[in-house]
Enzyme design. Structure first.
Site, PDB file in Angstrom:
ATOM      1  N   LYS A  76      62.390  94.770   1.530  1.00 26.55           N
ATOM      2  CA  LYS A  76      63.347  93.468   1.601  1.00 26.55           C
ATOM      3  C   LYS A  76      63.441  92.819   0.076  1.00 26.55           C
ATOM      4  O   LYS A  76      62.100  92.649  -0.543  1.00 26.55           O
ATOM      5  CB  LYS A  76      62.574  92.424   2.510  1.00 26.55           C
ATOM      6  CG  LYS A  76      63.422  91.266   2.839  1.00 26.55           C
ATOM      7  CD  LYS A  76      62.733  90.414   4.052  1.00 26.55           C
ATOM      8  CE  LYS A  76      63.485  89.022   4.159  1.00 26.55           C
ATOM      9  NZ  LYS A  76      63.022  88.181   5.065  1.00 26.55           N
ATOM     10  N   SER A 152      65.675  86.491   8.605  1.00 20.92           N
ATOM     11  CA  SER A 152      66.107  86.822   7.097  1.00 20.92           C
ATOM     12  C   SER A 152      66.309  88.202   6.608  1.00 20.92           C
ATOM     13  O   SER A 152      66.599  88.420   5.716  1.00 20.92           O
ATOM     14  CB  SER A 152      65.565  85.880   6.250  1.00 20.92           C
ATOM     15  OG  SER A 152      63.999  86.121   6.147  1.00 20.92           O
ATOM     16  N   SER A 176      61.876  85.900  11.087  1.00 18.63           N
ATOM     17  CA  SER A 176      62.379  86.883  10.425  1.00 18.63           C
ATOM     18  C   SER A 176      62.090  88.243  10.698  1.00 18.63           C
ATOM     19  O   SER A 176      62.934  89.130  10.130  1.00 18.63           O
ATOM     20  CB  SER A 176      62.504  86.409   8.855  1.00 18.63           C
ATOM     21  OG  SER A 176      62.964  85.194   8.437  1.00 18.63           O
TER      22      SER A 176
END
Length: 494
Positions: A76, A152, A176
């Site tokens: 990520k 996210s 997330s």
């Protein structure tokens, strides 16, 4: 290796093929790159490709005992730094700043043999439950391209759901990992506070509320990943004792008969869609068929109080990051997204005493949840209050952006924060995902399990929250549910 062959295996399965010499790391990488190319225009899941770096890694020898040797992987693009490469954190300003150090989790992934070939999309600073950064554009859900994959960790979730990789890096400061897992039909385990290092750049994320992890298609991949990631670092803030046995071994054991309390009401009093309720009730019936005791219970904490404390912490954290980046790197606040500037302005208006009192209330939430866990092994709830929402549905209007800029320029953010309108607006922003923040502020492990799809074919994961040190229990139950209702081969037609 063809994509059809590739998609039949999880990460441990692919590593086993490499170990037996049936496929090479380069063949796996080429398959992953081809799938990334094929789906990029539809998904926009990856924002930084590292193809040549990955090819060079494939040409080097792998440690024979590395559990994921030769498996393609994505990290990520937020708090999963690779030394010398920028981590954009979802925004343009940081895209020009190379990271000085490699994050502990990335180093452990590299040591485990994973071949990192890209970084996935995320909202700026991970501060949204959808993945729609201004800098890189929205990531789309492979199950329905008009819908969000959540956030996210939405880029990672879309990449795993689309079959680009079997598992990908993620992190979770308010849901997330679990939100994108629920929206994309994946398994997502949020470890408990302190289980996985956030270093070396930080001792903890948001006082331990934010943690590192992965999104996967199989429970055993997540278990093996937690074995790779768990354990203290010399620079860590404290020592977390090792689990009684490796998680991959623990998950193979039956969970026993569990007492599970469930609730479907929104902790903040906002509406909950009938499909979210149906997902939980379906899970409850499945659990009962497996011999568990399941009963409806009241919400284990004061949800509205917890939501306010969560939001206050996020606003103040945004303010601190914006100030730090200006002081250290000269990045002006105007370079960030309007939403980031607005949150930071509100955070700057919070007196230190108010923030400390809010953080002290985290202990009240801990104690309330501990009382629940004294009577129940797990709390079951929806992850999402409705099916995955449309791209842009939570976008802040231009009018509100302009109003926010005016209020900030006049130094009235503190006044605005005290109004009923502001409070209601911020609470409404949590209305789609009001169930996940509990596990973050209390530091408890939690997971989203993909057991339910709506009549329209959209995933709706359900959440389980365990007591402290409950990761092994969650994995045991997840493995039992995976066997009872397999989801690995349920994939979007993309």
């Amino acid at each position: 290796m063809t994509f059809d062959d590739y998609i039949q295996h999880d990460a441990l399965g692919l590593a086993d093929l490499v170990r037996r010499g049936e496929v090479s790391p380069r063949e796996l990488l080429d398959t992953a790159l081809a799938r990334a190319d094929q789906t990029h225009g539809q998904l926009n899941a990856i924002v930084n490709r590292l193809d040549e770096r990955a090819r060079q890694r494939c040409a080097q020898p792998f440690e024979a005992q590395a559990p994921f040797a030769g498996v393609p992987f994505l990290v990520k693009d937020l708090f999963q730094d690779m030394a010398g490469l920028p981590s954009s954190c979802g925004g343009k300003p940081l895209s020009r700043l190379p990271a000085p150090e490699t994050a502990d989790v990335v180093r452990r992934w590299q040591d485990a043999g994973l071949v990192i070939f890209g970084k996935t999309n995320t909202p700026e600073f991970g501060a949204r439950n959808v993945t729609e950064p201004v800098a890189f554009g929205p990531t789309r859900n492979p199950w329905n391209l008009s819908r969000t994959p959540g956030g996210s960790s939405g880029g990672s979730a879309a990449a795993v759901a689309a079959g680009i990789v079997p598992v990908a890096g993620a992190n979770d400061g308010g849901g997330s990992i679990r939100i994108p897992a629920a929206a994309c039909g994946l398994f997502g385990l949020k470890p408990g506070r302190g289980r996985v290092s956030s270093g070396p750049g930080a001792s903890e994320g948001m006082n331990g509320a934010a943690v590192q992890g992965v999104l996967s298609r199989s429970v055993r991949d997540s278990a093996a990943m937690l074995d790779v990631l768990q354990g203290p670092e010399p620079h860590g803030p404290y020592h977390m004792p090792a689990p009684a046995q490796p998680y991959l071994q623990a998950m193979r054991q039956a969970p026993g008969r569990l007492k599970i309390g469930f609730s479907t009401a929104s902790p903040i009093g906002t509406p909950v869609d009938a499909q979210a309720v149906a997902a939980v009730m379906d899970a409850a019936r499945l659990l009962e068929s497996l011999g568990h005791h399941v009963e409806e219970v009241a919400l284990p904490v004061d949800g509205l109080s917890l939501a306010k404390d969560f939001l206050l912490a996020w606003f103040c954290r945004q303010a601190a990051m914006v100030v730090e980046l200006e002081q250290v790197h000269g990045i002006k606040p105007a370079e960030f997204e309007p939403d980031t500037r607005a949150m930071a302005a509100v955070g700057r208006s919070v007196p230190a005493t108010e923030l400390l009192l809010s953080e002290a209330r985290w202990n009240e939430h801990n104690r309330a949840l501990a009382r629940f866990h004294a009577q129940h092994d797990l709390w079951l709830s929806p992850v999402l209050a409705s099916p995955p929402i449309a791209i842009g549905e939570l976008a802040t209007s231009k009018t509100l952006h302009i109003l926010s800029e005016i209020v900030t320029s006049l130094g009235l953010s503190g006044v605005l924060r005290k109004t009923a309108l502001f409070e209601q607006t911020t609470i409404n922003n949590l209305a789609w995902t009001p169930f996940t923040q509990l596990a973050n502020l209390t530091g408890r492990p939690a997971m989203s399990v993909p057991l339910y799809w709506t009549p329209d074919g959209l995933p709706m994961g359900v959440q389980f929250v365990a007591a402290l040190d409950g990761e092994a229990l969650l994995l045991r139950l997840a493995a039992q549910l995976e066997q009872a209702r397999p989801w690995f081969n349920r994939r979007p037609a993309l």
